[in-house]
Design a protein around this motif. Structure first.
Motif, short mmCIF file in Angstrom:
data_model
loop_
_atom_site.label_atom_id
_atom_site.label_comp_id
_atom_site.label_asym_id
_atom_site.label_seq_id
_atom_site.Cartn_x
_atom_site.Cartn_y
_atom_site.Cartn_z
N ILE A 98 0.82 -1.40 0.01
CA ILE A 98 0.08 -0.16 -0.07
C ILE A 98 0.97 1.16 -0.06
CG2 ILE A 98 -1.65 1.46 1.46
CD1 ILE A 98 -3.05 -1.32 2.34
N SER A 99 1.94 1.08 0.95
CA SER A 99 2.90 2.36 0.91
C SER A 99 3.48 2.53 -0.40
CB SER A 99 4.04 2.13 1.81
OG SER A 99 4.96 3.02 1.77
N ARG A 100 3.96 1.46 -0.97
CA ARG A 100 4.43 1.69 -2.62
C ARG A 100 3.50 2.22 -3.46
NH1 ARG A 100 6.93 -3.13 -3.37
NH2 ARG A 100 4.83 -4.00 -4.34
N ARG A 101 2.50 1.72 -3.49
CA ARG A 101 1.22 2.38 -4.24
C ARG A 101 1.20 4.02 -4.19
NH1 ARG A 101 -2.71 5.35 -6.74
NH2 ARG A 101 -4.03 3.94 -7.89
N ILE A 102 1.00 4.42 -2.88
CA ILE A 102 0.71 5.79 -2.50
C ILE A 102 1.80 6.51 -2.81
CG2 ILE A 102 0.28 7.21 -0.67
CD1 ILE A 102 -1.76 5.17 0.48
N HIS A 103 3.02 6.04 -2.47
CA HIS A 103 4.30 6.93 -2.77
C HIS A 103 4.81 7.01 -4.24
CE1 HIS A 103 4.82 6.52 1.63
NE2 HIS A 103 5.09 7.89 1.70
N TYR A 104 4.09 6.11 -4.75
CA TYR A 104 4.26 6.16 -6.58
C TYR A 104 3.71 7.24 -6.92
CZ TYR A 104 5.59 3.47 -10.64
OH TYR A 104 6.31 3.32 -11.70
N GLY A 105 2.70 8.05 -6.31
CA GLY A 105 2.51 9.39 -6.50
C GLY A 105 3.83 10.39 -6.87
N LYS A 106 4.83 9.99 -6.47
CA LYS A 106 5.89 10.99 -7.09
C LYS A 106 6.18 10.79 -8.35
CE LYS A 106 8.01 10.01 -2.32
NZ LYS A 106 9.31 9.54 -1.50
N PHE A 107 6.41 9.63 -8.76
CA PHE A 107 6.37 9.30 -10.12
C PHE A 107 5.57 9.75 -11.18
CE2 PHE A 107 8.89 6.41 -7.56
CZ PHE A 107 10.06 6.38 -8.24
N VAL A 108 4.20 9.61 -10.62
CA VAL A 108 3.08 10.08 -11.32
C VAL A 108 3.23 11.59 -11.50
CG1 VAL A 108 0.54 10.21 -11.57
CG2 VAL A 108 1.56 8.11 -10.80
N ALA A 109 3.37 12.25 -10.31
CA ALA A 109 3.48 13.74 -10.42
C ALA A 109 4.62 14.19 -11.22
CB ALA A 109 3.76 14.19 -9.07
N GLU A 110 5.82 13.50 -11.32
CA GLU A 110 6.92 13.86 -12.05
C GLU A 110 6.69 13.74 -13.38
OE1 GLU A 110 9.44 15.80 -11.20
OE2 GLU A 110 10.68 15.41 -13.52
N ALA A 111 5.82 12.70 -13.83
CA ALA A 111 5.47 12.49 -15.23
C ALA A 111 4.31 13.21 -15.81
CB ALA A 111 4.80 10.95 -15.32
N LYS A 112 3.53 13.84 -14.98
CA LYS A 112 2.64 14.79 -15.30
C LYS A 112 2.95 16.02 -15.47
CE LYS A 112 -1.64 12.69 -13.07
NZ LYS A 112 -2.51 12.44 -11.67
N PHE A 113 4.02 16.72 -14.53
CA PHE A 113 4.84 17.56 -14.53
C PHE A 113 5.58 17.90 -15.97
CE2 PHE A 113 8.64 20.29 -14.16
CZ PHE A 113 8.17 21.37 -13.57
N ARG A 114 6.35 16.60 -16.34
CA ARG A 114 7.03 16.78 -17.39
C ARG A 114 6.30 16.99 -18.66
NH1 ARG A 114 12.65 13.10 -16.94
NH2 ARG A 114 13.10 13.64 -14.86
N GLU A 115 4.97 16.62 -18.72
CA GLU A 115 4.21 16.49 -19.82
C GLU A 115 3.43 17.94 -20.01
OE1 GLU A 115 0.71 13.92 -19.90
OE2 GLU A 115 2.07 12.01 -20.67
#
Lengths: 258, 258
Positions: A153-170
């Motif tokens: 569960i922790s890995r899934r939630i903190h994966y938000g960092k990667f999602v956010a970075e990908a969204k930012f770069r888009e």
């Protein structure tokens, strides 16, 4: 000395590898979808055991999970930026060969760890929702199942960092002004995709029905019982996992321009 | 201090509890069927990671698994006669409240531990059959997945002690003369039910297809890919798990009249 010397079978690269090669919003979402399976397996496996109250003696539980994390830290678990410890204080250093994990994230990512919130949610809210009362004496197995599920569960939630970075770069031009204005609300709105969220909630419910069914050789019977209530799984995602992931995303973005 | 104070939801008792109340051949078989799910989830989860060769540095791996077992021993894992350690030497004593596990087995059961064979089989034969080559740096996660799967396979195989005791109690008059004659071959023949074995092999293949499928919200597509090859799962049962369980049964019975 290697225990397994020959690997003959080549299979498809796992989601970790795909994601590591190049994180994109699509690859991140694919990885999140794969993590759903792990979380649902974890719920089913913890649900196999009754509540086992003696496991939740605070001293015992923290000793057990802290020591388990320490062993995994020596084995390099937390050198992977996808992983975040529950007890980050005084973790021993890794003793395994250095692995060049992706440097996709802004360094400030390392400052974000909301495991204290996840811990509280897990023990106070989630466990009582899907675990039967009772005591069968399997406290070590219970704590091991808890740790493994908490980590998923922790890995899934903190994966938000990667999602956010990908969204930012888009679309950095959309995010930059909101980050500079520290406008949490607008950031939250910008990174939210209601249709994706609805789809995820629907999908995890379906997965809980597929993975949690009793499989026998008889013809499939109607009126199935599931090992974990599928609506608990969709609630977990709707009420906690998705909102907490988005909090991680916002916290990450707010530090993205430092 | 209890972390989870209130458990509101009552669910069905888990297989452990059912089995503990009174082991019968039926309850033992039900428990074995439930353990299949755990083993298949474990195969899928280990299969998610590539081979990760640095995990299999012998010193590193034994340190990691030995220390993990020591933590679980303190948490009372091996006070349950269903559990057998891979490193039984110098395990620390349990520090948790005593639980009155069933005394269904003959005391000689404690002498039977074939984990050395299971260890070799796992690393030399099984892993290369279902794990992709490659290295993604997740060595701690790999070792944790290995340990959890090894424990599930070990529990299943050593559950043969309970199966054997249940079979013995159903017809002691058939078993006693063969035990006295130390006739391994005849014992093996007597406890073998080919129709049950065939059914188990068929069922685990079906489970691997159900639990290992990609679940999406699209209509189910033909030509499915599975996360772990279902024929690897049926082979694992046919070639190793069932025969090793029966070896445990024979070894147990040979000590049953001491």
């Amino acid at each position: 000395m290697m225990v397994g010397l020959v690997v003959l079978v080549l299979m498809l690269a796992c989601c970790n590898e795909v994601a590591k090669a190049e994180y994109t919003l699509d690859s991140a979402r694919e990885c999140l979808a794969r993590q759903e399976d792990t979380i649902i397996f974890g719920l089913i496996e913890r649900g196999r055991l009754p509540f086992n109250a003696p496991t939740y003696n605070y001293t015992f539980l923290t000793f057990l999970l802290r020591d388990s994390e320490a062993i995994q830290a020596k084995a390099g678990r937390y050198t992977n930026p996808e992983e975040n410890p529950f007890f980050p204080e005084n973790l021993p250093p890794s003793v395994v060969p250095h692995y060049p994990f992706s440097e996709f994230l802004h360094p400030a990512a390392a400052l974000i760890n909301i495991n204290k919130d996840i811990w509280k949610l897990y023990f106070h809210e989630l466990l009582p929702m899907f675990v039967a009362s009772g005591d069968d004496g399997n406290y070590a197995q219970t704590a091991a199942a808890d740790l493994s599920l908490l980590q998923a569960i922790s890995r899934r939630i903190h994966y938000g960092k990667f999602v956010a970075e990908a969204k930012f770069r888009e679309s950095p031009q959309c995010y930059k002004p909101l980050i500079r204005a520290k406008d949490r609300e607008a950031l939250m709105k910008l990174l939210t995709s209601e249709s994706v969220e609805k789809m995820v909630v629907k999908r995890v419910k379906k997965k809980a029905m597929v993975f949690g069914q009793e499989v026998t050789l008889d013809r499939d019977v109607k009126g199935k019982k599931y090992k974990v209530d599928p609506s608990v799984v969709s609630l977990l995602y709707q009420k906690w996992i998705i909102p907490l992931t988005k909090i991680v995303e916002v916290e990450y973005l707010l530090r993205r321009l430092h």
